[in-house]
Design an enzyme around this catalytic site. Structure first.
Site, PDB file in Angstrom:
ATOM      1  N   ASP A 116       0.800  -1.224   0.000  1.00  0.00           N
ATOM      2  CA  ASP A 116       0.000   0.000   0.000  1.00  0.00           C
ATOM      3  C   ASP A 116       0.834   1.277   0.000  1.00  0.00           C
ATOM      4  O   ASP A 116       0.335   2.344   0.351  1.00  0.00           O
ATOM      5  CB  ASP A 116      -0.923   0.004   1.219  1.00  0.00           C
ATOM      6  CG  ASP A 116      -2.079  -0.972   1.061  1.00  0.00           C
ATOM      7  OD1 ASP A 116      -2.711  -0.966  -0.009  1.00  0.00           O
ATOM      8  OD2 ASP A 116      -2.338  -1.741   1.996  1.00  0.00           O
ATOM      9  N   ASP A 175      -7.296  -3.887  -5.278  1.00  0.00           N
ATOM     10  CA  ASP A 175      -6.861  -2.598  -4.733  1.00  0.00           C
ATOM     11  C   ASP A 175      -5.441  -2.242  -5.173  1.00  0.00           C
ATOM     12  O   ASP A 175      -5.084  -1.068  -5.283  1.00  0.00           O
ATOM     13  CB  ASP A 175      -6.876  -2.604  -3.196  1.00  0.00           C
ATOM     14  CG  ASP A 175      -8.058  -3.310  -2.579  1.00  0.00           C
ATOM     15  OD1 ASP A 175      -8.511  -4.322  -3.145  1.00  0.00           O
ATOM     16  OD2 ASP A 175      -8.503  -2.888  -1.497  1.00  0.00           O
TER      17      ASP A 175
END
Length: 410
Positions: A116, A175
């Site tokens: 991330d 994602d």
């Protein structure tokens, strides 16, 4: 790992792909966009007053703020939102608060335990570099962070690993498409083709293995780390494995639109348009275009305790869609451009009023209400979320740029 030719890499690394901006009438007025930016900037100052110096806003639930440390995947959204609001309002206080918050975040450039880093570092330090042009301060931080993200790439699976925990063998979530922008931008800034090569390879593998025939996306694809074969296609935050988790579709829409911008590869544009078609024409999409948390929420048993609150909207998915559709409208025919632009405008209008827009001083200082983190895990359910605010403000900034006759991204 697929190798980009030197000619292709030279194009990606040294130029921005130039597209002819479709001229379509803008329906929202500058006064409206400015009013939303002013409201958001005032609201976020309430949140800033409650935010500890070394922590980052996560949500506000049952009258209580919830914060995270810098290693939480959402840590970059709050400073990124402050920077976008500074861009839209020119209020120096917002810039000061954003730059202060970057200090405890900087150490995450060494974090190799998460995929991330695009969210954490590019949404924050990337925006800081873009707005301040302080390359001496931010380039090395971003380069180190990109190296950390690249370390999670496997030439066996041809993907960047998302999670390290069991029961997964080598999980990749949709994602992760969002973190590729970090690598693409740093490839241009550093002239290091490895970053672009990894991003393109990951995007291509995801294109092959994450989508159904109707262009909806699985949430998680699990690979065999030894062979690269797909072991399973599952969900973690959606209603069930074959359901279409709303925010997952939004990650896909945004990610492939961005990859077309960065590469000019039309397969990414085609994928983005297919995903947009799935989202906008789905029979479960409400008239205000703020989706339910899962497009297949009506297929679960409402008597099951986990899904007792299945009829929940996800403002974060709506905000993502608005931002992505504004960009997608710039790369397509005039007919399609108007369709995407009108959808984005409707989403912005919906988010800019009740029940989604929080009254000034309420909601703990978060801008939007009614997002859903993970209903199956009963985590962050029907609450404000920091990334909902980020993409809503990004959509406002992108629309403001269009009103000013500028490209939607800079």
């Amino acid at each position: 790992m697929r190798i980009i030719s030197l000619i292709t890499f030279f194009f990606i690394a040294t130029t921005d792909v130039v597209f002819s901006q479709v001229v379509a009438p803008l329906r929202l007025q500058q006064k409206f966009i400015s009013a939303q930016l002013q409201h958001a900037s005032s609201q976020i100052l309430t949140l800033a007053a409650h935010t500890p110096a070394s922590q980052f806003p996560r949500t506000f639930e049952a009258g209580q703020h919830h914060f995270s440390n810098s290693d939480w995947w959402c840590s970059g959204f709050y400073p990124g939102t402050l920077l976008y609001l500074y861009e839209g309002t020119h209020k120096q206080e917002l810039l000061r608060l954003a730059l202060e918050k970057l200090e405890p975040l900087e150490k995450e450039k060494f974090n190799k335990g998460t995929h991330d880093l695009g969210f954490m570092l590019y949404c924050s330090f990337g925006n800081a570099l873009r707005l301040t042009h302080d390359s001496a301060r931010y380039r090395d931080i971003l380069t180190t962070g990109a190296e950390s993200l690249a370390s999670r790439f496997s030439s066996v699976t041809n993907t960047i690993r998302s999670w390290d925990h069991k029961p997964w063998r080598y999980p990749v979530i949709i994602d992760n498409m969002m973190n590729l922008e970090f690598l693409m931008k740093m490839s241009k800034i550093t002239n290091d083709h490895r970053f672009a090569d990894i991003a393109v390879t990951h995007a291509n593998t995801t294109l092959m293995n994450h989508f159904r025939e109707d262009y909806s996306s699985y949430h998680v694809t699990d690979y065999d780390p030894q062979t690269g074969h797909v072991l399973a296609k599952k969900t973690h935050q959606g209603a069930f494995d074959e359901s279409s988790w709303a925010r997952g579709q939004s990650w896909a829409l945004y990610g492939y639109t961005m990859m077309f911008r960065e590469t000019g590869d039309k397969q990414y544009l085609e994928q983005a348009e297919h995903v947009a078609q799935f989202i906008l024409t789905h029979p479960a999409m409400p008239s205000d275009l703020i989706p339910y948390w899962d497009f297949d929420k009506d297929k679960v048993d409402p008597s099951a305790r986990t899904f007792a609150r299945r009829d929940l909207r996800d403002a974060s998915a709506g905000a993502l869609n608005a931002s992505a559709l504004l960009e997608l409208s710039q790369y397509v025919s005039e007919e399609e451009a108007i369709k995407y632009l009108r959808a984005a405008e409707l989403i912005i209008e919906s988010l800019s009023k009740e029940p989604y827009l929080a009254p000034l001083g309420s909601n703990g200082g978060f801008i939007l209400q009614h997002s859903v983190g993970s209903l199956p895990a009963n985590s962050e359910v029907d609450v404000p979320l920091t990334y909902a605010d980020y993409y809503y403000v990004e959509a406002l900034i992108r629309y403001q740029r269009l009103l000013e006759g500028l490209p939607v991204t800079s």
